[in-house]
Design a protein around this motif. Structure first.
Motif, mmCIF file in Angstrom:
data_model
loop_
_atom_site.group_PDB
_atom_site.id
_atom_site.type_symbol
_atom_site.label_atom_id
_atom_site.label_comp_id
_atom_site.label_asym_id
_atom_site.label_seq_id
_atom_site.Cartn_x
_atom_site.Cartn_y
_atom_site.Cartn_z
ATOM 1 N N TRP A 86 0.808 -1.288 0.186
ATOM 2 C CA TRP A 86 0.122 -0.024 -0.078
ATOM 3 C C TRP A 86 0.725 1.203 -0.110
ATOM 4 C CZ3 TRP A 86 -4.213 -1.849 -1.386
ATOM 5 C CH2 TRP A 86 -4.786 -3.191 -0.805
ATOM 6 N N HIS A 104 -3.188 4.140 -4.900
ATOM 7 C CA HIS A 104 -4.091 3.057 -5.001
ATOM 8 C C HIS A 104 -4.677 2.959 -3.493
ATOM 9 C CE1 HIS A 104 -0.116 1.662 -3.705
ATOM 10 N NE2 HIS A 104 -0.740 0.594 -3.301
ATOM 11 N N THR A 312 -11.986 -0.542 -1.495
ATOM 12 C CA THR A 312 -11.382 -0.189 -2.689
ATOM 13 C C THR A 312 -11.885 -0.721 -3.936
ATOM 14 O OG1 THR A 312 -9.886 -2.023 -2.446
ATOM 15 C CG2 THR A 312 -8.973 0.132 -1.766
#
Length: 432
Positions: A86, A104, A312
């Motif tokens: 991450w 992201h 996400t």
């Protein structure tokens, strides 16, 4: 605890005056000393357009990172998880307490304001972040303290689970931080760190049942644990395992809970059942059934400060009214609920998510296979997954199919039956 400008600001005086701290295999670190490190870290942080990543395996260093983010005003976005996945790059800030997050890690479009996220385990082959509001963490802890006397009385919170595991963060890390109590972070094999802290003190310990059994072997005969409550992480607590844990930790009890990363804590009980009963709703948190069928079985829903609202990939997990579902099918019983399975057919094997439909689909796709089933045996110290294949097939081919899944599975046992036998009985139950 209220609504915080910086989400930990109101806990700062508690931590500054607390005699407690964080205990790891490296020793004890007082809350005032950790707070001083966090203030120094927060003062020197550069700009991070996508927020920060708190490494989940850094022990007290991870707690320093959480404290620093909790004291910043305005509150930033942050992720608790693996920096390699991450983070924006390999360069750590301040000896690894925080790393810059990558693009992201952003929540779905249209989500404004500070957010935090913990990562799914990735056991399905599709790792994802689930987002919540950091200002809700204090309200969640308040809910737990008001709803469970064990939390109000606890002097120590302990876990051997990684702190990005949602249950570990909410049920152990957050209460210790906000209440200024001892926080014990230990390795799954390092019960010698936790046992002296738990013995003779009111405390809550979150651990997978199989690992708690190992801890009971280490603790056996040493001390009494009449004020220790074990929270089984990931399910799989059977009466047999509970007996082994209670024998090794004399006087200890259990807080058996139902919840998920999306929903937070839903129900709680203090007994260990093998009939699917999962207890009654946590006091102060609404829990209800929707889409109830003629048999009284429906889908469990809830709302509260410990729920997650987005994932996400642009998907919202919460409805506009804030409600989220566990994905569990259940019916009412006594003052609570009995589970009747899951919408997604998920089972837990020692805390790891396993999807039987993915396994059976892969096995059924093998030439010569007529049917397949999956079962979990929880009668031993560790969960054992059995795959049954019916038809003209070998064990090696079945195991190879399981290894080729997006999230590889290693069955403890593979049973190959002739084509004239069945994997299920007439009522659809798995034949073992």
């Amino acid at each position: 605890m209220g609504d915080l400008g910086a989400w930990l600001k109101q806990a700062e005086p508690v931590l500054r005056g607390s005699p407690a701290g964080v205990v790891t295999a490296r020793g004890r670190h007082s809350w005032p000393s950790l707070l001083a490190r966090a203030e120094e870290l927060a003062a020197d942080l550069p700009d991070a357009p996508h927020g920060w990543v708190v490494p989940s395996d850094g022990g007290e260093r991870s707690i320093v990172g959480l404290l620093a983010l909790g004291l910043m005003d305005p509150a930033p976005r942050w992720v608790l998880g693996d920096p390699a996945r991450w983070g924006a790059g390999p360069d750590a800030v301040a000896d690894g307490e925080l790393l810059v997050a990558g693009p992201h890690t952003a929540p779905p479009p249209g989500v404004d304001g500070p957010t935090y996220a913990t990562a799914s385990s990735g056991t399905t082959g599709r790792p994802k972040l689930l987002f919540g509001r950091p200002h809700g963490v204090a309200s969640a802890v308040e809910l737990y303290v008001d709803g469970m006397p064990e939390y109000a009385a606890a002097e120590v919170f302990a876990t051997c689970a990684a702190i990005d595991f949602a249950a570990a963060f909410y049920m152990v890390v957050a209460p210790a931080m906000l209440l200024g109590r001892d926080l014990v972070l230990f390795r799954p094999s390092g019960w010698e760190t936790a046992i002296p802290e738990l013995a003779g003190r009111p405390g809550v310990c979150l651990a997978p049942p199989a690992l708690a059994v190992l801890g009971a072997r280490t603790a056996a005969g040493r001390r009494t644990f009449s004020h220790t409550c074990f929270v089984p992480a990931g399910g799989g607590l059977t009466p047999e395992r509970a007996e082994r844990i209670s024998t090794g930790f004399p006087g200890s009890g259990f807080l058996t809970m139902l919840g998920s990363t999306e929903t937070g804590l839903v129900t709680v009980d203090r007994a260990v059942h093998d009939d699917g009963y999962v207890g009654s709703p946590l006091p102060g948190k609404p829990v209800w059934l929707e889409d109830i069928g003629p048999d009284g079985v429906g889908t469990l829903w809830t709302r509260g400060p410990d729920t997650r609202f987005a994932v996400t990939g642009g998907r919202l997990t919460a409805r506009p009214d804030g409600a989220v579902t566990t994905g569990d099918l259940a019916h009412p019983a006594d003052d609570g609920f009995v589970l009747d399975g899951r919408e997604d057919d998920l089972v837990k094997v020692d805390g790891v998510s396993v999807y039987p439909r993915e396994i059976t689909a892969a096995v059924r796709a093998l030439p010569g296979v007529k049917d397949a089933s999956v079962s979990v045996d929880r009668s031993r110290s560790g969960d054992r997954l059995t795959v049954i294949a019916v038809g003209d097939v070998t064990e090696d081919r079945v195991r190879d199919a399981c290894r080729r899944l997006p999230a590889p599975v290693t069955p403890h046992q593979v049973v190959c039956r002739p084509a004239d036998e069945a994997a299920y009985d007439a009522r659809g139950k798995v034949l073992r």
